[in-house]
Design an enzyme around this catalytic site. Structure first.
Site, mmCIF file in Angstrom:
data_model
loop_
_atom_site.group_PDB
_atom_site.id
_atom_site.type_symbol
_atom_site.label_atom_id
_atom_site.label_comp_id
_atom_site.label_asym_id
_atom_site.label_seq_id
_atom_site.Cartn_x
_atom_site.Cartn_y
_atom_site.Cartn_z
ATOM 1 N N SER A 1 -4.044 -20.391 -38.656
ATOM 2 C CA SER A 1 -5.619 -21.111 -39.625
ATOM 3 C C SER A 1 -5.855 -21.781 -41.070
ATOM 4 C CB SER A 1 -6.064 -19.598 -40.130
ATOM 5 O OG SER A 1 -7.352 -19.677 -40.335
ATOM 6 N N ASP B 1 -9.937 -18.684 -30.046
ATOM 7 C CA ASP B 1 -9.975 -18.727 -31.465
ATOM 8 C C ASP B 1 -11.164 -18.885 -32.316
ATOM 9 O OD1 ASP B 1 -7.427 -19.170 -32.756
ATOM 10 O OD2 ASP B 1 -7.097 -20.993 -31.831
ATOM 11 N N HIS C 1 -8.536 -15.532 -32.732
ATOM 12 C CA HIS C 1 -8.301 -16.265 -33.455
ATOM 13 C C HIS C 1 -7.553 -14.992 -34.280
ATOM 14 C CE1 HIS C 1 -8.171 -19.165 -36.674
ATOM 15 N NE2 HIS C 1 -8.560 -17.354 -37.693
#
Length: 558
Positions: free
Chosen positions: A211, A336, A455
């Site tokens: 991320s 995600d 995610h």
């Protein structure tokens, strides 16, 4: 009886057959001593927590070398996180004195030497995060123990400043910003200078992150300041091109913060900001509002890296020559966007909730608003092309998640991968899509049964949680975790995810400018796990079709 005594003596001696250990290690700042964790016969990991890699940083200043210490530093406790806002944005916690790192060194019969090194950068939107990660079933998420032990690599996890203190910028030399990126760079340089004492090979360093950590890795490969400091890089669900990864209007954010803390918007702005105490500055961060279809949450992440003319001398797209000799492995999770899209359109996450086509249109319009109606229409036609006249709820909800995944993560990642391959000299490029069904999906569980890898779902597998907390997982999750650790550590060792100390289930082909191949990673891998041109229609839509439309009364002064 005599035989029994001998047998007993052998068994007892085996029981104490411990692995080697580093003991006290000399670093540039002084001596450090960690703890040795035995893992089995002639296997252990030396763990060092809380080694300073820079001094306590000044507010809005680059990190400086640590002055060092007398005696032996007991490196047995994680340092405090860098000052940051709490989850509910009601208070702050952490410390300004936070530039510390942690090291895991696998040991066998002899003390390890010349091991590949992997440096981890955490995610958290550049707003939050810590080098040890969240505490997960009584062990920390970013414990490097499983990777180090299984892959035979040294793992280092690093802290960096986040939020206002890490990324506030006026967009010019007064307050250039990118302090968190400078912290990461200082840590990479420290590891390069000191890791040999821990048994590491300074000429074989890989940086990896997820991320905002993945985007950080991307920025580190593009900065000219890292020349020669590391050899390879892995970006998971985050690159420099993600819409949340750069602030294109930093002055606006700086003025917002200034107003909150009572600083004037004039020549004294920066001097005034520097005089405010850290906790107040942390709390003055622009609030992260819950998303809605018209104002997606991800558009609220404004404290982020900037083009500062120094760490990033130019727009990321123009800096790939700096990564030409770095091996790069990057990819995303197939859903995600789920975490974000379900916040923007809450009915998506509700198993019985009805998601209207109107809500999906509003979300898409928010993502394409720079190009007005024309951009929206082109995009909607593409995403609804297989809907037919009466799309099901599953079709509508999945389309919304796909839109979020593509816009926030997948298309930016593919852009970085294409550019890396196009500019590479000796550097190799590898692309992946992780598609393991969510542990939270299915009957009696909170998520819809079609939800894939959300995610941050990759983190548990990368860090070997199915091995360290086996009760929470099944055999397929251990298989998957083993595959990922094998690919990642082989890549760190050799620059090729297929070659190294660990066997892999499927050969992962290189991504080249002529063959856009990628590997689909999940627990059930086989020959058909190799794919070509990941979501090419949608990559073209966002990178070519939409940008080339004429803007309708919308200026590009963003």
């Amino acid at each position: 009886m005599e035989k029994l005594k001998i047998l007993l003596a052998v068994v007892l001696s085996l029981g104490t057959a411990s692995a080697a250990s580093l003991g006290v290690v000399q670093t540039e700042g002084g001596s450090v001593q960690g703890i040795n964790v035995p893992l089995g016969l002639f296997r252990s990991v030396d763990v060092f927590k809380g080694i300073p890699f820079a001094a306590k940083p000044g507010t809005f200043e680059k990190p400086q070398p640590h002055p060092g210490w007398e005696g032996v530093l007991k490196a047995t406790k994680f340092a405090q996180r860098c000052s940051q806002i709490s989850m509910f944005q009601t208070s702050s916690f952490g410390s300004e004195d936070c530039l510390y790192l942690n090291i895991w060194v696998p040991q066998g019969r002899q003390v390890s030497s010349d091991l590949p090194v992997m440096i981890w950068f955490y995610g958290g939107g550049f707003i939050v995060g810590g080098s040890m990660g969240p505490n997960f079933l009584n062990n920390y998420l970013y414990s490097g123990q499983a990777i180090a032990d299984k892959g035979g690599v040294i793992v280092v996890s690093v802290a960096y400043r986040v939020g206002t203190l890490g990324f506030l910028s006026t967009g010019d030399s007064r307050l250039p910003g990118n302090y968190g990126l400078w912290d990461q760079h200082a840590a990479i340089a420290w590891v390069n200078r000191n890791i040999r004492s821990f048994g590491g090979d300074p000429s074989n360093i890989t940086i990896f992150g997820e991320s905002a950590g993945g985007a950080s890795v991307s920025f580190q490969t593009l900065s000219p300041h890292n020349k020669g400091l590391f050899k390879r890089a892995i970006s998971q669900s985050g690159v420099a091109f993600c819409p949340w990864a750069m602030n294109r209007n930093p002055l606006k954010t700086a003025e917002e913060v200034a107003e909150k803390v009572g600083c004037p918007i004039d020549d004294t702005l920066v001097a005034c900001l520097k005089s405010i105490d850290a906790a107040t500055l942390v709390m003055a961060a622009p609030s992260i509002k819950m998303g809605s279809p018209d104002s997606p949450g991800v558009t609220n992440l404004v404290l982020a890296p900037v083009v500062d003319g120094d760490f990033l001398p130019d727009q990321p797209a123009n800096l790939f020559h700096n990564a030409a000799d770095i091996d790069y492995l990057s990819g995303v999770n197939n859903m995600d966007g789920h975490l974000f899209t379900t916040k923007d359109i809450s009915s998506i996450g509700d198993k019985n909730g009805e998601t209207s086509v109107e809500d999906v249109k509003r979300l898409l319009a928010a993502y394409t608003k720079e190009k007005g109606q024309a951009g929206f229409e082109v995009a909607f036609a593409e995403y609804s092309s297989n809907w037919g006249s009466a799309p099901t709820q599953t079709t509508i909800k999945k389309a919304a998640v796909d839109i979020g995944t593509d816009f926030i993560f997948l298309v930016p990642a593919q852009t970085a991968i294409y550019l890396h391959a196009a500019n590479a000299r000796s550097g190799r490029t590898f692309s992946y899509l992780l598609s393991e069904p969510s542990l939270m999906a299915g009957p009696g569980k909170p998520y819809n049964d079609w939800v894939g890898t959300d995610h941050a779902d990759d983190l548990q597998y990368v860090f070997g949680k199915p091995f360290t907390t086996p009760k929470a997982y099944g055999d397929r999750h251990r298989d998957l975790s083993g595959y990922i650790i094998a690919y990642w550590t082989n890549f760190a060792r050799t620059g090729n995810p297929n070659k190294g100390n660990m066997l892999v289930p499927v050969t992962w082909p290189e991504f080249t400018s002529t063959a856009h191949q990628f590997l689909e990673i999940n627990a059930k891998m086989n020959e058909s796990s190799v794919g070509q041109e990941m979501r090419l229609r949608f990559v073209r839509l966002w990178t070519s079709t939409i940008p080339n439309l004429q803007s309708h009364g919308v200026t590009d002064a963003q």
